[in-house]
Design an enzyme around this catalytic site. Structure first.
Site, PDB file in Angstrom:
ATOM      1  N   CYS A 118       0.830  -1.204   0.000  1.00 27.94           N
ATOM      2  CA  CYS A 118       0.000   0.000   0.000  1.00 27.94           C
ATOM      3  C   CYS A 118       0.868   1.259   0.000  1.00 27.94           C
ATOM      4  CB  CYS A 118      -1.005  -0.035   1.158  1.00 27.94           C
ATOM      5  SG  CYS A 118      -2.373   1.128   0.941  1.00 27.94           S
ATOM      6  N   HIS A 222      -3.656  -5.064   0.456  1.00 25.12           N
ATOM      7  CA  HIS A 222      -3.127  -5.485   1.765  1.00 25.12           C
ATOM      8  C   HIS A 222      -3.169  -7.004   1.895  1.00 25.12           C
ATOM      9  CE1 HIS A 222      -2.378  -1.762   4.057  1.00 25.12           C
ATOM     10  NE2 HIS A 222      -3.301  -1.236   3.259  1.00 25.12           N
ATOM     11  N   GLU A 224      -1.464  -8.910   3.729  1.00 20.64           N
ATOM     12  CA  GLU A 224      -1.297  -9.386   5.120  1.00 20.64           C
ATOM     13  C   GLU A 224      -2.637  -9.566   5.824  1.00 20.64           C
ATOM     14  OE1 GLU A 224      -0.976  -6.336   4.175  1.00 20.64           O
ATOM     15  OE2 GLU A 224      -1.816  -5.010   5.709  1.00 20.64           O
TER      16      GLU A 224
END
Ligand code: MN
Length: 249
Positions: A118, A222, A224
């Site tokens: 990001c 994102h 994660e």
């Protein structure tokens, strides 16, 4: 005995200003724990890096880590890419910008892998002389897809087309992905040496890499946050850890 084959991954942190409770008014560092879990699950050793402006400390971090994970967060100070702030700019953190720009330069010089997520993708781009759209929704009001989803973090939002022959496409071994999306800015002009490797249907760049380097990759989404909802997500982190490893797995 510790497993010395595991690479040490420096992870950037962000500032948070406490507005409630006993810590009212204090300036703290914070990091979404999903970044830590992603590195650990992929076989790396996470190391949170504080924001410092001391050049000796920045060089020391670059020397000690085997790879660098640049995380999400604030908008980047627009003057760093030659623009005045638009009225849609949200909070910036100039100290963090200067720290990360120094860190990227030092880690690139040492030929170590970098994964930018990001804001991480955006700061890689700015560090290489690229520029950003300060607010996608106002600049492309009638043409853009939703990039600031209201759904939970692990929920996929838009599809992203991966470029044929890119490292990103080799990692995921598919032509497109459904990713989450939590950004209002994006790459406008590419930094030197970067190639776009992922795009949404509105033309927004969602992934970049440096083809001549082993592993310099940025993604606008994102991953994660999607470890549990999409089992393919870990492939990106595993590939990063493998590139950061001193010895092959
Ligand atoms: Mn997006």
């Amino acid at each position: 005995m510790p497993d010395t084959k595991k690479p040490l991954i420096g992870i950037t942190s962000r500032y948070i200003n406490m507005r409630i409770g006993e810590s009212l008014g204090t300036h703290k560092l914070c990091l979404n724990n999903d970044y830590i879990d992603s590195i650990t699950e992929a076989g790396g050793i996470p190391l949170i890096l504080p924001i410092v402006l001391n050049e000796t400390a920045i060089q020391a971090y670059a020397s000690v880590v085997d790879g660098l994970l640049l995380t999400g967060g604030e908008d980047i100070t627009p003057q760093l890419y030659g623009e005045e702030p638009s009225t849609k700019l949200t909070a910036t953190a100039p100290d963090r910008d200067y720290f990360e720009l120094g860190l990227i330069k030092a880690v690139l010089a040492q030929k170590k892998p970098i994964l930018g997520i990001c804001r991480g993708l955006q700061i890689i781009n700015v560090s290489l002389g690229g520029t950003l759209h300060q607010d996608i929704a106002s600049e492309f009001a009638n043409t853009c897809v939703l990039h600031r989803q209201q759904s939970l973090e692990h929920v996929g939002c838009h599809s992203v087309k991966l470029s044929e022959g890119s490292i990103l496409q080799r990692i995921f071994d598919v032509d497109s992905l459904i990713t989450n999306s939590f950004h209002h800015q994006s790459i406008k002009t590419l930094g030197s040496g970067l190639t776009p490797t992922a795009q949404t249907s509105d033309g927004i760049i969602e992934g970049v890499e440096m083809p001549q380097e082993k592993f310099i990759i940025g993604v606008q989404w994102h991953p994660e946050c999607m470890l549990k909802s999409d089992p393919n997500t870990i492939k990106l982190f595993k590939s990063f850890i493998q590139a950061a490893s001193k010895e092959e797995f």
